[in-house]
Every structure is written in C-alpha cells, then in structure tokens.
Design an enzyme around this catalytic site. Structure first.
Site, mmCIF file in Angstrom:
data_model
loop_
_atom_site.group_PDB
_atom_site.id
_atom_site.type_symbol
_atom_site.label_atom_id
_atom_site.label_comp_id
_atom_site.label_asym_id
_atom_site.label_seq_id
_atom_site.Cartn_x
_atom_site.Cartn_y
_atom_site.Cartn_z
ATOM 1 N N ASP A 234 5.469 -5.664 28.582
ATOM 2 C CA ASP A 234 4.048 -5.499 28.354
ATOM 3 C C ASP A 234 3.444 -4.986 29.731
ATOM 4 O OD1 ASP A 234 1.409 -5.886 27.152
ATOM 5 O OD2 ASP A 234 1.048 -7.485 28.610
ATOM 6 N N GLU B 275 5.582 -0.744 28.066
ATOM 7 C CA GLU B 275 4.271 -0.086 27.599
ATOM 8 C C GLU B 275 3.866 0.791 28.871
ATOM 9 O OE1 GLU B 275 -0.239 -1.788 26.474
ATOM 10 O OE2 GLU B 275 1.083 -3.100 27.675
ATOM 11 N N ASP C 182 -3.301 -2.021 19.800
ATOM 12 C CA ASP C 182 -4.134 -1.490 20.748
ATOM 13 C C ASP C 182 -4.952 -0.262 20.633
ATOM 14 O OD1 ASP C 182 -3.743 -3.263 23.053
ATOM 15 O OD2 ASP C 182 -1.881 -2.306 23.179
#
Length: 449
Positions: free
Chosen positions: A177, A206, A281
């Site tokens: 992340d 990410e 997201d």
C-alpha cells in the site's frame, strides 16, 4: 460504509460484506471466470471495515474468519490453480492497535500509553501523547518509522516476521500500500526477504503514475530496476482507456501514451503490469463510462488482450456500479448479476488463455488514421493476433497493411473462427469493417504460398 462529521472525522461505521468462508464457497465461480490469482485487500485485525488501519498484523480479523479458515482458503484455492496475494499496509498502523493502543483495548502496552512501550520508537510524537505524525492528517492512522530497526525486524526480518509468517503459510505475494511513502531501503529489504522465503512470489506496489520515473518526496524512485517491485498497479492504463472511450483523446494519442509507458518500463515490468480498470480507489468502470455497457465491454476487451496482467475488481464482471469510495465497495449482487457481462468476461479469459500471444506476446501499435479506431498487434514466434477497437457510434472501414496474407476473426461470443479473409495483393492490405462500439480479435496467418 462510514459517516463523517463536519471536521472530516469518522463518527460511525456500517459493516457489511463477505468473509473468507464466502471466498472458499465461490472458488468454483472464480475458476470459471478465469481467475488464477486472488488479491485480498487487508484481512488483518482492524477496527474499520476497510482494514487499512491495522490493529494486529499477525491476526486475521474476526469479521473475515481466523487463521485456520485462511489456511483452508490457501489449500483449496491452490488445488484449483489459484494463488493468494495479501495487501501489506506498512506506512502506518491503526491508532486502535496493539502497537499504538490509543483506546486501551489491547493488553499490550502501546506507544500512546507509555513512552516505555516497546513500540514507542515506531512513531514520531511532536507533543506526547496527542500530537503525533499521522497519514495525511488522519488521526486514526499514526505513521510509523519504517526504518526503525525493531519495526523492520517485526515486519520483515524476524523468524516470525509478518512477511515470513504469512508467506511460509502459502501466500504467493504482497501488494505494498502507498509504495511512494515507503523508504527504498524498506522495499528492498522486503523484496530480498520475500524472495528468500519463496522465489516464485511477487511484490506489487501501489503507484499511481509512470513508475519508471516517479519522483516522490523529492526523490526519484527506482521501483523497476530489479531490487524493489516486480509490478505496479496500472492506473495509467485505466486513465488511458477511460480517456479514449470518453472521446477525450484520439486513437493516435492513446497509441502514443501506451508507447511511452512501454518504452519507459523494462520488458519484464511491462508484461507484469496490473492492467486495472477498477479498484476501491476509483469509480466503478460502469459508472465512469456513464453505464454505457458497450463502452464497458470495449474497456474489458482491451484489458484482456493487452500486454500485462488483467486485474478484475470484484463485481465489475457482474455489472456493479459505484461512485468513489465508499460507494465503489458495494457488495456483490448475488442472484442479480449481469449474466451477459459475466459471460463476456469468461469468453475473453478463455480466448486469452487459448492464444498464447495474448499472454506472452510483444506488442506493436497501428496508426489507423482514424480518431475513433484503435488497433494493436500481439505476437510470439508462433502466433500473431490483431485487435481492433471502434469507439464510434457508427461503423468504420479500416485499411490495414499487414505482413500476413490471411486473417481469421475470432468470435468473442463463441470462441470460434468466424470467417477467413485472404489477400493476394502484393501490398498485403486488408480492409476491416468494424461495427459501432465494437472490438474484434483476429488471428493473422500466412496460408497462401
């Protein structure tokens, strides 16, 4: 789902969704869909429903199940040829955690409770205990010092580290992340230890932009040079596809954008790029494209035939809509699915697996001289596939100059060869008719001597 007050603080949460047993029950469905890897968003103990506020890295959240159920998932998924990847949230923990323990819900002495806590060095306090560094100003997410030796040991290096605990159990990779907010040394050490445990694992980051030249916190990152990430989340892929299908750019612009990424990325990184069109997201792809199902099918068609790894956000294949977070986290619509869309996904994954050029092939792009029609070729030594996409409301005829003398259309609905067209002309030119808002896949051959 969560409700915020006027200052942006979360004051109430509603919990709903599935669990690990549910995934086990649906492994057959996922296998038929063509899935070979399941990437799970955070499953470790946490107080929120999204679980990005980790409470205990070494414990499965009770909402989802327990360690025995997780082991059962790993075993049964493996028997179906499906591997599991976990989401690692290592730039911050939850305030409500065994490590910070702001609300005194854990028996362990947390960093918020005492400066004598063994976790105190993980955090930066400006004015102890209430003024501390936190992720983007969110007080429930205190930042950690990733390079603190005790933190590095706990997450990466100890014999029972977070990484080793779950990887030795059978997890085949991790998605980091907010990779931009992790120090390079942390990522390098994580990858080195991960490959030491199992060299057939993968490390994904990410990263929202072109990962080959990303500058984060005034530092140019070296994600794709071999020592850090194997792959990144393909947000530029999504942005390019959406811009083209919404007619914000022309086909030549799309060609140039893809060429830029392909030229910038090492070949291995480009082939392992996670080509996503949806995630938690961003808006659901169906919502992003104004619920135009034909355009959604074009997005999926490009995704499934393009170089890289197709990434399906759960429910997209069933026609789920949703705006930005948390609306894009709606539950899967069991018994209310869009069966036509599911079948479209299945047909495309079948074609992708049948023609190896669509998995392993190199990519070359074609300038169609038509703003609405995008085309590219995937090829190996033994196969060559042509993909043509028409976003227009009207059908188009495109002239293509090819090296082959025969093209076979692959019918996406039936996975059969629909027709064969030959050319005897010296210039090997074909005229392809492509209907409004449609995608065609062709097998290119030399059948005429």
């Amino acid at each position: 789902m969560y409700i915020k007050d006027n200052e942006g603080n979360i004051v109430r949460r509603d919990f709903y969704g599935g669990n690990l047993k549910g995934i086990i029950d649906k492994l057959g469905y996922l296998k038929k869909l063509g899935v070979s890897i399941i990437y799970l968003s955070p499953i470790f103990e946490a107080s929120s429903n999204h679980k990005y506020d980790t409470g205990d890295y070494k414990k499965i959240d009770a909402m989802f199940g327990d360690e025995e159920i997780f082991k059962e998932l790993l075993d049964k998924a493996s028997k179906k040829g499906i591997n599991i990847i976990l989401d690692g949230v290592f730039s911050h923990t939850g305030a409500d955690s065994i490590y910070f323990n702001k609300y005194n819900r854990y028996s362990e002495l947390g960093a918020y409770q005492s400066e004598e806590s063994r976790y105190n060095s993980w955090y930066k306090f400006n004015d102890y205990p209430d003024d501390y560094d936190c992720w983007w100003g969110v007080k429930s997410l205190p930042n950690v010092n990733e390079l603190d030796p005790t933190y590095m040991d706990y997450i990466i290096k100890d014999d029972d580290s977070v990484l080793k605990r779950w990887t030795t159990m059978g997890v085949k990779g991790w998605r980091l992340d907010v990779a931009d907010e992790l120090p390079e040394k942390f990522i390098k050490e994580f990858k080195k230890e991960l490959k030491g445990v199992a060299d057939d694992t993968i490390l994904i980051g990410e990263v929202w932009e072109d990962a080959s030249n990303k500058i984060s916190y005034n530092q140019r990152r070296e994600y794709l040079l071999g020592e850090q990430l194997d792959s990144v989340m393909g947000y530029p892929f999504r942005s390019n596809i959406v811009s083209f299908l919404k007619s914000d750019i022309k086909s030549i612009d799309l060609l140039n954008r893809f060429m830029q990424i392909k030229e910038n990325y090492p070949s291995e990184a480009f082939k392992s790029n996670l080509n996503l069109i949806g995630s938690h997201d961003v808006k659901r792809i169906k919502t992003e494209l104004n619920e135009d199902k034909e355009l959604v099918k074009l997005a999926v068609g490009i995704q499934m035939t393009f170089e890289g790894i197709p990434y399906i956000y759960y429910g997209d294949e069933a026609g789920v809509c949703g705006n930005t977070d948390p609306d894009n986290r709606r539950t899967y619509p069991w018994k209310k699915e869009d069966e036509d869309m599911i079948e479209y996904y299945r047909n495309l994954t079948t074609i992708r697996k049948k023609y190896k050029a669509l998995i392993y092939g190199e990519t070359s792009f074609i300038d169609t001289k038509n703003a609405d029609v995008f085309a590219f070729i995937r090829k190996t030594e033994d196969e060559k596939m042509l993909i043509v996409v028409n976003r227009s409301e009207k059908e188009n005829d495109i002239k293509l100059d090819l090296d082959e003398n025969t093209i076979e259309e692959i019918d996406i609905e039936s996975n059969l060869k629909k027709y064969i067209e030959d050319t005897f002309e010296d210039d090997r030119s074909f005229e392809v008719n492509i209907k409004a808002k449609s995608l065609k896949v062709f097998n290119l051959k030399n059948l005429i001597v």
